[in-house]
Design a protein around this motif. Structure first.
Motif, PDB file in Angstrom:
ATOM      1  N   UNK A   1      -8.671  -3.585  10.333  1.00  0.00           N
ATOM      2  CA  UNK A   1      -9.611  -2.544  10.002  1.00  0.00           C
ATOM      3  C   UNK A   1      -8.758  -1.330   9.722  1.00  0.00           C
ATOM      4  N   UNK A   2      -9.362  -0.216   9.483  1.00  0.00           N
ATOM      5  CA  UNK A   2      -8.564   0.954   9.109  1.00  0.00           C
ATOM      6  C   UNK A   2      -8.387   1.881  10.300  1.00  0.00           C
ATOM      7  N   UNK A   3      -7.129   2.075  10.758  1.00  0.00           N
ATOM      8  CA  UNK A   3      -6.911   2.942  11.912  1.00  0.00           C
ATOM      9  C   UNK A   3      -7.217   4.402  11.623  1.00  0.00           C
ATOM     10  N   UNK A   4      -7.369   4.750  10.332  1.00  0.00           N
ATOM     11  CA  UNK A   4      -7.659   6.137   9.967  1.00  0.00           C
ATOM     12  C   UNK A   4      -9.158   6.417   9.944  1.00  0.00           C
ATOM     13  N   UNK A   5      -9.958   5.369  10.089  1.00  0.00           N
ATOM     14  CA  UNK A   5     -11.412   5.562   9.932  1.00  0.00           C
ATOM     15  C   UNK A   5     -12.123   5.530  11.277  1.00  0.00           C
ATOM     16  N   UNK A   6     -13.319   6.078  11.249  1.00  0.00           N
ATOM     17  CA  UNK A   6     -14.192   6.033  12.416  1.00  0.00           C
ATOM     18  C   UNK A   6     -14.764   4.621  12.451  1.00  0.00           C
TER      19      UNK A   6
ATOM     20  N   UNK B   1      11.947  -5.487  -6.766  1.00  0.00           N
ATOM     21  CA  UNK B   1      11.513  -6.484  -7.748  1.00  0.00           C
ATOM     22  C   UNK B   1      10.457  -7.431  -7.194  1.00  0.00           C
ATOM     23  N   UNK B   2      10.507  -7.691  -5.881  1.00  0.00           N
ATOM     24  CA  UNK B   2       9.582  -8.659  -5.288  1.00  0.00           C
ATOM     25  C   UNK B   2       8.132  -8.164  -5.306  1.00  0.00           C
ATOM     26  N   UNK B   3       7.935  -6.856  -5.437  1.00  0.00           N
ATOM     27  CA  UNK B   3       6.585  -6.295  -5.388  1.00  0.00           C
ATOM     28  C   UNK B   3       5.980  -6.234  -6.799  1.00  0.00           C
ATOM     29  N   UNK B   4       4.790  -6.806  -6.952  1.00  0.00           N
ATOM     30  CA  UNK B   4       4.078  -6.771  -8.235  1.00  0.00           C
ATOM     31  C   UNK B   4       3.067  -5.634  -8.277  1.00  0.00           C
ATOM     32  N   UNK B   5       2.333  -5.460  -7.167  1.00  0.00           N
ATOM     33  CA  UNK B   5       1.209  -4.519  -7.139  1.00  0.00           C
ATOM     34  C   UNK B   5       1.443  -3.380  -6.147  1.00  0.00           C
ATOM     35  N   UNK B   6       1.041  -2.178  -6.555  1.00  0.00           N
ATOM     36  CA  UNK B   6       0.979  -1.041  -5.640  1.00  0.00           C
ATOM     37  C   UNK B   6      -0.495  -0.727  -5.435  1.00  0.00           C
ATOM     38  N   UNK B   7      -0.916  -0.621  -4.185  1.00  0.00           N
ATOM     39  CA  UNK B   7      -2.313  -0.343  -3.886  1.00  0.00           C
ATOM     40  C   UNK B   7      -2.481   1.068  -3.334  1.00  0.00           C
ATOM     41  N   UNK B   8      -3.415   1.820  -3.923  1.00  0.00           N
ATOM     42  CA  UNK B   8      -3.637   3.207  -3.493  1.00  0.00           C
ATOM     43  C   UNK B   8      -5.087   3.382  -3.053  1.00  0.00           C
ATOM     44  N   UNK B   9      -5.309   3.863  -1.819  1.00  0.00           N
ATOM     45  CA  UNK B   9      -6.676   4.104  -1.360  1.00  0.00           C
ATOM     46  C   UNK B   9      -7.202   5.440  -1.866  1.00  0.00           C
ATOM     47  N   UNK B  10      -8.159   5.365  -2.764  1.00  0.00           N
ATOM     48  CA  UNK B  10      -8.738   6.577  -3.353  1.00  0.00           C
ATOM     49  C   UNK B  10     -10.152   6.731  -2.815  1.00  0.00           C
ATOM     50  N   UNK B  11     -10.370   7.719  -1.973  1.00  0.00           N
ATOM     51  CA  UNK B  11     -11.662   7.841  -1.315  1.00  0.00           C
ATOM     52  C   UNK B  11     -12.616   8.723  -2.104  1.00  0.00           C
ATOM     53  N   UNK B  12     -13.880   8.294  -2.136  1.00  0.00           N
ATOM     54  CA  UNK B  12     -14.898   9.151  -2.746  1.00  0.00           C
ATOM     55  C   UNK B  12     -15.587   9.995  -1.670  1.00  0.00           C
TER      56      UNK B  12
ATOM     57  N   UNK C   1      -6.953  10.543   5.341  1.00  0.00           N
ATOM     58  CA  UNK C   1      -6.114   9.389   5.007  1.00  0.00           C
ATOM     59  C   UNK C   1      -4.836   9.791   4.272  1.00  0.00           C
ATOM     60  N   UNK C   2      -4.932  10.792   3.385  1.00  0.00           N
ATOM     61  CA  UNK C   2      -3.760  11.132   2.564  1.00  0.00           C
ATOM     62  C   UNK C   2      -3.444  12.624   2.564  1.00  0.00           C
TER      63      UNK C   2
ATOM     64  N   UNK D   1       0.849  -1.198   0.000  1.00  0.00           N
ATOM     65  CA  UNK D   1       0.000   0.000   0.000  1.00  0.00           C
ATOM     66  C   UNK D   1       0.885   1.248   0.000  1.00  0.00           C
ATOM     67  N   UNK D   2       0.445   2.232  -0.755  1.00  0.00           N
ATOM     68  CA  UNK D   2       1.129   3.525  -0.786  1.00  0.00           C
ATOM     69  C   UNK D   2       0.059   4.608  -0.660  1.00  0.00           C
ATOM     70  N   UNK D   3       0.464   5.786  -0.197  1.00  0.00           N
ATOM     71  CA  UNK D   3      -0.539   6.844  -0.011  1.00  0.00           C
ATOM     72  C   UNK D   3      -0.170   8.121  -0.749  1.00  0.00           C
ATOM     73  N   UNK D   4       0.996   8.106  -1.412  1.00  0.00           N
ATOM     74  CA  UNK D   4       1.425   9.289  -2.162  1.00  0.00           C
ATOM     75  C   UNK D   4       2.503   8.879  -3.166  1.00  0.00           C
ATOM     76  N   UNK D   5       2.954   9.843  -3.934  1.00  0.00           N
ATOM     77  CA  UNK D   5       3.942   9.576  -4.987  1.00  0.00           C
ATOM     78  C   UNK D   5       5.274   9.121  -4.397  1.00  0.00           C
ATOM     79  N   UNK D   6       5.655   9.715  -3.274  1.00  0.00           N
ATOM     80  CA  UNK D   6       6.936   9.344  -2.650  1.00  0.00           C
ATOM     81  C   UNK D   6       6.937   7.853  -2.280  1.00  0.00           C
ATOM     82  N   UNK D   7       5.816   7.392  -1.710  1.00  0.00           N
ATOM     83  CA  UNK D   7       5.706   5.976  -1.364  1.00  0.00           C
ATOM     84  C   UNK D   7       5.794   5.082  -2.595  1.00  0.00           C
ATOM     85  N   UNK D   8       5.161   5.536  -3.682  1.00  0.00           N
ATOM     86  CA  UNK D   8       5.190   4.764  -4.936  1.00  0.00           C
ATOM     87  C   UNK D   8       6.606   4.691  -5.484  1.00  0.00           C
TER      88      UNK D   8
END
Length: 286
Positions: A239-244, A93-104, A112-113, A79-86
């Motif tokens: 669960x998400x520590x950033x959420x209520x 090389x071991x990482x295939x997927x980057x996951x970004x939480x995009x909230x509506x 969160x970000x 999981x990443x939350x910004x460009x720096x993390x990405x």
């Protein structure tokens, strides 16, 4: 109808991230290595985010060094939350997927970000470009995808609009995320059927949070509506520590396995290795 193959995503990162007491790096790595032998499609193993935000994940790089991918077909997601993390995550090389939480939900995106929805979409475009150049795949979580507790406007058209925008920039995997457990069979079914019809080539998944009493009806609604990508965590931890969020943990992996077995759907998981990982988990979650 969704013609994508079944993909089970095990999420130890999500399960561990809210635990206050620091879990030793070697213990995290050993647990993830056990999960890698079960046969899940993907392991959501860690995150490249600020240690101030998620202290438990501050050792993701060190954990990665101890992860053994030599005898598994499972892929790793961070999981990443910004460009720096990405930019950091793509170096491995071991990482295939980057996951970004995009909230509506505008409120949750800020929490969160530290950015607005519009700013986050600009970030998503930059991260997608980075992934394409570096042979990684971006997974977008539509967080607060089923509603939010903040009073921000929510409806299925808002979700549909952002799925459209995200798919237009070339993202192929989108998971609708119920960050606080407000999904129900009706909205799961409605969103999935409509979005699958609109985007047959997108791999649509669910990352559901639930109380134990409602988890099976949510899994069933998603499966019947064509969902074939499920995020879950062993024993429903996390669960998400950033959420209520007071009591809604992740959907437990056992619930999903049990549902699929009851419907005679082959998970292709190694159940002996699964039992071993379950047993080992007591050393982390106690």
């Amino acid at each position: 109808m969704n013609n994508h193959p079944l993909k089970l995503i095990e999420c130890p990162r999500d399960a561990m991230q809210g635990i206050d007491e620091f879990i030793p790096t070697a213990l995290k790595a050993e647990y993830i290595n056990k999960l890698l032998k079960v046969g899940f499609d993907t392991i959501d193993f860690g995150s490249f985010v600020s240690p101030k935000a998620i202290p438990q994940m501050r050792d993701t790089r060190e954990v990665l060094e101890q992860i053994d991918l030599s005898s598994t077909s499972s892929k790793l997601l961070a999981i990443i939350a910004n460009l720096r993390g990405a930019e950091e995550a793509i170096q491995f090389d071991k990482i295939t997927y980057l996951g970004f939480p995009f909230s509506v939900s505008e409120t949750f995106q800020q929490r969160n970000t530290n950015s607005s929805i519009a700013e986050s979409f600009d970030t998503v475009k930059q991260i997608q470009s980075l992934c394409v150049k570096n042979n990684k795949e971006l997974v977008i979580y539509i967080s607060m995808g089923f509603g939010n507790p903040y009073g921000d406007e929510w409806n299925s058209d808002i979700v549909s609009k952002w799925v459209n925008e995200i798919s237009r920039i070339g993202v192929k995997i989108i998971a609708l995320s119920d960050t606080i457990g407000v999904s129900n069979p009706e909205n799961i079914s409605y969103l999935f059927k409509n979005l699958t019809n609109e985007h047959p080539k997108i791999e649509l998944g669910v990352h559901l949070h639930s109380t134990p009493s409602t988890r099976l009806e949510k899994i069933d609604a998603a499966w019947q509506a064509g969902c074939r990508r499920f995020d879950s965590a062993l024993k429903g931890y996390g669960g998400c520590p950033m959420a209520k969020d007071d009591l809604t943990g992740n959907i437990s992996t056992e619930s999903i396995i049990s549902y699929l077995n009851d419907h005679r759907i082959n998970t292709e998981l190694n159940m002996n290795n699964w039992a071993e990982a379950m047993e080992f988990s007591n050393r982390i979650f106690h």
